[in-house]
Design an enzyme around this catalytic site. Structure first.
Site, PDB file in Angstrom:
ATOM      1  N   VAL A   1      -6.358   4.327   8.507  1.00 22.55           N
ATOM      2  CA  VAL A   1      -7.301   5.311   7.986  1.00 22.55           C
ATOM      3  C   VAL A   1      -7.915   6.088   9.154  1.00 22.55           C
ATOM      4  CG1 VAL A   1      -9.406   5.621   6.624  1.00 22.55           C
ATOM      5  CG2 VAL A   1      -7.758   3.891   5.960  1.00 22.55           C
ATOM      6  N   GLU A   2      -7.993   5.466  10.315  1.00 22.71           N
ATOM      7  CA  GLU A   2      -8.481   6.153  11.508  1.00 22.71           C
ATOM      8  C   GLU A   2      -7.614   7.360  11.841  1.00 22.71           C
ATOM      9  OE1 GLU A   2      -9.805   1.832  12.011  1.00 22.71           O
ATOM     10  OE2 GLU A   2      -8.133   2.902  11.087  1.00 22.71           O
TER      11      GLU A   2
ATOM     12  N   TYR B   1     -13.994  27.534   0.012  1.00 18.48           N
ATOM     13  CA  TYR B   1     -14.059  26.095  -0.271  1.00 18.48           C
ATOM     14  C   TYR B   1     -12.725  25.552  -0.770  1.00 18.48           C
ATOM     15  CZ  TYR B   1     -19.126  27.118  -0.413  1.00 18.48           C
ATOM     16  OH  TYR B   1     -20.390  27.540  -0.141  1.00 18.48           O
TER      17      TYR B   1
ATOM     18  N   GLU C   1       0.837  -1.206   0.000  1.00 17.73           N
ATOM     19  CA  GLU C   1       0.000   0.000   0.000  1.00 17.73           C
ATOM     20  C   GLU C   1       0.871   1.255   0.000  1.00 17.73           C
ATOM     21  OE1 GLU C   1      -3.984  -0.921   2.386  1.00 17.73           O
ATOM     22  OE2 GLU C   1      -2.182  -1.450   3.521  1.00 17.73           O
TER      23      GLU C   1
ATOM     24  N   LYS D   1     -11.915   4.014   1.816  1.00 22.96           N
ATOM     25  CA  LYS D   1     -10.830   3.288   1.155  1.00 22.96           C
ATOM     26  C   LYS D   1     -11.500   2.206   0.305  1.00 22.96           C
ATOM     27  CE  LYS D   1      -6.461   1.084   2.436  1.00 22.96           C
ATOM     28  NZ  LYS D   1      -5.590   0.757   3.577  1.00 22.96           N
TER      29      LYS D   1
END
Length: 121
Positions: free
Chosen positions: A72-73, A53, A21, A98
């Site tokens: 990812v946390e 934005y 990854e 993901k």
């Protein structure tokens, strides 16, 4: 409370526990729900009375496409915390998806969603 939504922003990052990854990377999607008072901006039609934005998008991009996180946390928490630190939001909801984690099986995606509120001190 008024809200600004960002839906399905797409970025390429290198987050994950496995070395493949980190080397190959993959697409990540980010959704935001941002709470703040927009009444003045609605009256004045002035960008100075709201948030830009593009600045929000750039902040998220910096985290997803920048430093690598194993979880990812962690990525989701960093984005949420930085949004609150940078902009006058009272609450942020951040969802990081993901689509292709290395899990055997059939599924569409895995996602982490976190809600953070401004603590008045």
């Amino acid at each position: 409370m008024d809200k600004i939504y960002f839906n399905h922003m797409s970025f390429y990052g290198y987050h994950g526990v496995f070395e493949a990854e980190a080397q190959l990377g993959q697409r990540f999607y980010v959704d935001l729900e941002l709470s703040l008072d927009l009444s003045k901006a609605g009256e004045t039609d002035d960008l100075n009375d709201t948030v830009n934005y593009a600045d929000i998008f750039d902040l998220v991009k910096k985290y997803v496409e920048g430093e690598r996180y194993k979880l990812v946390e962690t990525l989701t928490a960093r984005i949420a915390d930085q949004l609150l630190a940078t902009f006058p939001f009272t609450e942020v909801k951040v969802k990081v998806t993901k689509p292709n984690p290395p899990i055997n099986g059939h599924y569409e995606s895995v996602a982490i969603e976190m809600v953070r509120k401004r603590v008045n001190t």
